[in-house]
Design a protein around this motif. Sequence first.
Motif, short mmCIF file in Angstrom:
data_model
loop_
_atom_site.label_atom_id
_atom_site.label_comp_id
_atom_site.label_asym_id
_atom_site.label_seq_id
_atom_site.Cartn_x
_atom_site.Cartn_y
_atom_site.Cartn_z
N GLU A 75 -4.28 2.19 -1.51
CA GLU A 75 -4.92 0.97 -2.00
C GLU A 75 -3.85 -0.09 -2.18
O GLU A 75 -2.78 0.19 -2.72
CB GLU A 75 -5.59 1.27 -3.34
CG GLU A 75 -6.29 0.10 -3.97
CD GLU A 75 -6.90 0.50 -5.32
OE1 GLU A 75 -6.79 -0.32 -6.25
OE2 GLU A 75 -7.45 1.60 -5.43
N GLU A 76 -4.14 -1.32 -1.73
CA GLU A 76 -3.15 -2.39 -1.89
C GLU A 76 -3.07 -2.80 -3.36
O GLU A 76 -4.09 -3.03 -4.00
CB GLU A 76 -3.49 -3.59 -1.03
CG GLU A 76 -2.39 -4.65 -1.09
CD GLU A 76 -2.63 -5.84 -0.20
OE1 GLU A 76 -2.05 -5.87 0.89
OE2 GLU A 76 -3.41 -6.72 -0.61
N ILE A 77 -1.83 -2.88 -3.85
CA ILE A 77 -1.58 -3.31 -5.22
C ILE A 77 -0.42 -4.31 -5.21
O ILE A 77 0.35 -4.37 -4.25
CB ILE A 77 -1.22 -2.13 -6.15
CG1 ILE A 77 0.05 -1.42 -5.66
CG2 ILE A 77 -2.39 -1.16 -6.28
CD1 ILE A 77 0.63 -0.43 -6.64
N THR A 86 0.88 -1.16 0.00
CA THR A 86 0.00 0.00 0.00
C THR A 86 0.92 1.21 0.00
O THR A 86 1.71 1.40 0.93
CB THR A 86 -0.91 0.03 1.24
OG1 THR A 86 -1.65 -1.18 1.30
CG2 THR A 86 -1.86 1.22 1.20
N ALA A 87 0.84 1.99 -1.06
CA ALA A 87 1.68 3.19 -1.20
C ALA A 87 0.98 4.39 -0.57
O ALA A 87 -0.25 4.46 -0.57
CB ALA A 87 1.97 3.46 -2.67
N ASP A 139 0.56 7.34 -1.62
CA ASP A 139 -0.20 8.17 -2.55
C ASP A 139 -1.49 7.52 -3.05
O ASP A 139 -2.37 8.22 -3.55
CB ASP A 139 0.68 8.59 -3.74
CG ASP A 139 1.26 7.41 -4.49
OD1 ASP A 139 1.31 6.31 -3.93
OD2 ASP A 139 1.66 7.59 -5.66
N THR A 140 -1.63 6.19 -2.91
CA THR A 140 -2.84 5.53 -3.41
C THR A 140 -3.76 5.03 -2.30
O THR A 140 -4.96 4.95 -2.50
CB THR A 140 -2.49 4.33 -4.31
OG1 THR A 140 -1.81 3.36 -3.51
CG2 THR A 140 -1.67 4.74 -5.49
#
Length: 117
Positions: free
Chosen positions: A89-91, A83-84, A86-87
């Motif tokens: 959201e887990e990617i 999870t970054a 800036d997002t």
Amino acid sequence: MAPKEVVEAYYRDMFEPIGIKPHLHPECKVYWNNSAGFKELTADGLISMIAHLKARFLTSRLELTHIIAEGQQVAVRYAHNITAPDTLEEITFAYSMAIWEIQDDKMYRGYIVSHLE
């Protein structure tokens, strides 16, 4: 501890407070081919790289999909999910395949190939 258990413990503890140091052989070397090129890391270099990853992302989680052991060698395939900041959201950050040689119940030699998603 069986070689497969050594590798499972290493990946389980990678982003936990215990970290990977207890799992690394003092003479550990990692030969890593990735999207940016080739790196050769010692135990200290590997610990430093993982500390950098932990600081860079809000969360880091490994999803092991395959783990196969034969003698003192263990092959593992996994996805590194993050999870970054800036997002939020887990990617999936990267996919990796590693072959580890175990010595004295520690991670002794690692051969890793990975690529960024």
